[in-house]
Design an enzyme around this catalytic site. Sequence first.
Site, PDB file in Angstrom:
ATOM      1  N   GLU A  91      95.392  73.185 -37.597  1.00  0.00           N
ATOM      2  CA  GLU A  91      94.808  73.675 -36.354  1.00  0.00           C
ATOM      3  C   GLU A  91      95.405  72.971 -35.144  1.00  0.00           C
ATOM      4  OE1 GLU A  91      90.332  75.048 -36.997  1.00  0.00           O
ATOM      5  OE2 GLU A  91      90.694  73.067 -37.830  1.00  0.00           O
ATOM      6  N   CYS A 104      96.946  70.228 -28.028  1.00  0.00           N
ATOM      7  CA  CYS A 104      96.608  69.144 -28.957  1.00  0.00           C
ATOM      8  C   CYS A 104      97.126  69.573 -30.324  1.00  0.00           C
ATOM      9  CB  CYS A 104      95.086  68.970 -28.988  1.00  0.00           C
ATOM     10  SG  CYS A 104      94.524  67.816 -30.244  1.00  0.00           S
ATOM     11  N   CYS A 111      93.990  64.136 -43.718  1.00  0.00           N
ATOM     12  CA  CYS A 111      94.179  62.768 -43.241  1.00  0.00           C
ATOM     13  C   CYS A 111      93.588  61.828 -44.278  1.00  0.00           C
ATOM     14  CB  CYS A 111      93.445  62.588 -41.908  1.00  0.00           C
ATOM     15  SG  CYS A 111      93.625  60.946 -41.176  1.00  0.00           S
ATOM     16  N   CYS A 115      87.927  57.968 -41.389  1.00  0.00           N
ATOM     17  CA  CYS A 115      86.956  57.635 -40.335  1.00  0.00           C
ATOM     18  C   CYS A 115      85.660  58.415 -40.594  1.00  0.00           C
ATOM     19  CB  CYS A 115      87.511  57.955 -38.946  1.00  0.00           C
ATOM     20  SG  CYS A 115      88.972  56.978 -38.542  1.00  0.00           S
ATOM     21  N   CYS A 118      84.660  61.761 -38.593  1.00  0.00           N
ATOM     22  CA  CYS A 118      85.705  62.759 -38.358  1.00  0.00           C
ATOM     23  C   CYS A 118      85.772  63.817 -39.466  1.00  0.00           C
ATOM     24  CB  CYS A 118      87.053  62.049 -38.233  1.00  0.00           C
ATOM     25  SG  CYS A 118      88.417  63.169 -37.922  1.00  0.00           S
ATOM     26  N   GLY A 158      95.088  64.431 -38.651  1.00  0.00           N
ATOM     27  CA  GLY A 158      96.132  63.537 -39.151  1.00  0.00           C
ATOM     28  C   GLY A 158      96.269  62.264 -38.363  1.00  0.00           C
ATOM     29  N   SER A 190      97.799  59.358 -30.408  1.00  0.00           N
ATOM     30  CA  SER A 190      96.577  58.603 -30.697  1.00  0.00           C
ATOM     31  C   SER A 190      96.620  58.054 -32.122  1.00  0.00           C
ATOM     32  CB  SER A 190      95.376  59.544 -30.537  1.00  0.00           C
ATOM     33  OG  SER A 190      94.180  58.867 -30.789  1.00  0.00           O
ATOM     34  N   SER A 213      92.305  54.363 -31.050  1.00  0.00           N
ATOM     35  CA  SER A 213      90.916  54.722 -31.328  1.00  0.00           C
ATOM     36  C   SER A 213      90.163  53.455 -31.705  1.00  0.00           C
ATOM     37  CB  SER A 213      90.860  55.735 -32.476  1.00  0.00           C
ATOM     38  OG  SER A 213      91.565  56.894 -32.098  1.00  0.00           O
ATOM     39  N   HIS A 215      86.487  52.550 -30.799  1.00  0.00           N
ATOM     40  CA  HIS A 215      85.154  52.994 -31.220  1.00  0.00           C
ATOM     41  C   HIS A 215      84.133  51.895 -31.526  1.00  0.00           C
ATOM     42  CE1 HIS A 215      86.987  56.841 -31.127  1.00  0.00           C
ATOM     43  NE2 HIS A 215      87.528  56.819 -32.308  1.00  0.00           N
ATOM     44  N   ASN A 289      81.206  64.044 -31.296  1.00  0.00           N
ATOM     45  CA  ASN A 289      80.887  65.413 -31.704  1.00  0.00           C
ATOM     46  C   ASN A 289      80.319  65.369 -33.112  1.00  0.00           C
ATOM     47  OD1 ASN A 289      81.957  67.034 -29.425  1.00  0.00           O
ATOM     48  ND2 ASN A 289      83.832  65.957 -29.976  1.00  0.00           N
ATOM     49  N   CYS A 332      87.204  67.149 -30.238  1.00  0.00           N
ATOM     50  CA  CYS A 332      87.753  66.030 -31.018  1.00  0.00           C
ATOM     51  C   CYS A 332      87.043  65.823 -32.342  1.00  0.00           C
ATOM     52  CB  CYS A 332      87.574  64.743 -30.243  1.00  0.00           C
ATOM     53  SG  CYS A 332      88.998  64.341 -29.294  1.00  0.00           S
TER      54      CYS A 332
HETATM   55  N1  SAH Z   1      94.279  59.708 -36.316  1.00  0.00           N
HETATM   56  C1  SAH Z   1      94.421  59.565 -34.906  1.00  0.00           C
HETATM   57  C2  SAH Z   1      94.473  60.860 -34.137  1.00  0.00           C
HETATM   58  C3  SAH Z   1      93.542  61.967 -34.513  1.00  0.00           C
HETATM   59  S1  SAH Z   1      91.860  61.821 -34.031  1.00  0.00           S
HETATM   60  C4  SAH Z   1      93.365  58.630 -34.376  1.00  0.00           C
HETATM   61  O1  SAH Z   1      92.526  58.173 -35.144  1.00  0.00           O
HETATM   62  O2  SAH Z   1      93.395  58.308 -33.194  1.00  0.00           O
HETATM   63  C5  SAH Z   1      91.803  61.964 -32.287  1.00  0.00           C
HETATM   64  C6  SAH Z   1      90.618  61.233 -31.653  1.00  0.00           C
HETATM   65  O3  SAH Z   1      89.383  61.900 -31.957  1.00  0.00           O
HETATM   66  C7  SAH Z   1      90.457  59.820 -32.191  1.00  0.00           C
HETATM   67  O4  SAH Z   1      90.131  58.946 -31.140  1.00  0.00           O
HETATM   68  C8  SAH Z   1      89.298  59.987 -33.149  1.00  0.00           C
HETATM   69  O5  SAH Z   1      88.681  58.782 -33.447  1.00  0.00           O
HETATM   70  C9  SAH Z   1      88.427  60.952 -32.372  1.00  0.00           C
HETATM   71  N2  SAH Z   1      87.385  61.594 -33.166  1.00  0.00           N
HETATM   72  C10 SAH Z   1      87.402  61.929 -34.473  1.00  0.00           C
HETATM   73  N3  SAH Z   1      86.254  62.511 -34.836  1.00  0.00           N
HETATM   74  C11 SAH Z   1      85.486  62.571 -33.727  1.00  0.00           C
HETATM   75  C12 SAH Z   1      84.188  63.074 -33.461  1.00  0.00           C
HETATM   76  N4  SAH Z   1      83.460  63.644 -34.422  1.00  0.00           N
HETATM   77  N5  SAH Z   1      83.723  62.955 -32.208  1.00  0.00           N
HETATM   78  C13 SAH Z   1      84.471  62.401 -31.223  1.00  0.00           C
HETATM   79  N6  SAH Z   1      85.699  61.914 -31.416  1.00  0.00           N
HETATM   80  C14 SAH Z   1      86.208  61.985 -32.663  1.00  0.00           C
END
Ligand code: SAH
Length: 345
Positions: A91, A104, A111, A115, A118, A158, A190, A213, A215, A289, A332
């Site tokens: 996507e 994006c 992946c 996390c 995610c 990814g 990212s 990232s 968090h 999200n 995201c």
């Molecule tokens: N793997 C990379 C890039 C993909 S995720 C990374 O971890 O950065 C892109 C961004 O979206 C990252 O900051 C990730 O932590 C965030 N993300 C993932 N799931 C999310 C969610 N449910 N709500 C908000 N941000 C989220």
Amino acid sequence: MKDLKSLTLTELTNELELMGEPKFRAGQIYSWLHVHMVRSIDEMGNIPLKLKEKLKENYEFTSLKVARMQESSIDSTRKYLFELEDGNFVESVFMKYKHGNSVCISSQVGCRMGCKFCASTLDGLERNLKPSEMLDQIYAISKDTGERVSNIVVMGTGEPLDNYDNLLRFLDMISNKDGLNISQRNITVSTCGLLPKIIELSKEKLQITLALSLHATTDEKRKNLMPIANTYAIEDLMEACSEYFNSTGRRISFEYALVKGVNDTDEDARELTSLARPLNCHINLIPVNPIKERDFKRSSRDAIVAFKNKLEKNGINVTIRRELGADIDGACGQLRRRHASTCAD
Ligand code: SAH
């Protein structure tokens, strides 16, 4: 077979020379692929039929098929589901901003970073995307929308630094003057924090923005959200970020998804301030999200604004991520691997 769209101009020139073709053909073909973004070899107008046939026989031609497109009725954000040659799906999201259009892109099918919040990692990693498959997400979207893409964020499904070599080739080709020539300053990559790769990337001296990232502000809390925190400590990541800045002159961006009661307290804001202060950085607050498989709740709007104000008062550069495409799950962390589950949502 070699993948035609993943070859650099120099490589393509060598290939054509080996085929006994004149050198200028390489420039023509490269331009059909990476400037005109043709969807098939047949569309290469000024290339002789015989050479087109040779290209078809000897090379793979990557061209993503739009399997589904959803457009947000709120803000015209578009989410694309692409089918790859091998039947996998990825996507990408097209977003319109005042300063230009942004895409994006995904860097892997699935992946393996795990996390907790995610959706893209729920089924693990299927495979890396080829450079051509990263490029073609942008090309296919440019063609479909008829609009120029000026910004790219590698923030889809990814972990881009887990597909390092292909990512670097993609970055080189997309920012190359012989291709779409997108300024590296308009590209953000990212990462969840693959420390050795951040150090390696800093040595490339690219002008892209690196987003980390984060968090969470302590290793203990971060481990609850991101398994990668068991491997690399925040302190070391901060050091790598500072190295990236010193080497490239590019300000680091920190992503911080606010989860209710988990990382949005006063103490978190204080700790985040002290982490950010020594670095030349920008913090991007993302209201988390929620995904249906997990029980993470987003912080209230008031809590998010209060969190932002606390950082701002302490002189930290901070913004709250605007939410686009919320009605199409384009936000995201909501991009998914499986076509089936995308449809089932
Ligand atoms: N793997 C990379 C890039 C993909 S995720 C990374 O971890 O950065 C892109 C961004 O979206 C990252 O900051 C990730 O932590 C965030 N993300 C993932 N799931 C999310 C969610 N449910 N709500 C908000 N941000 C989220």
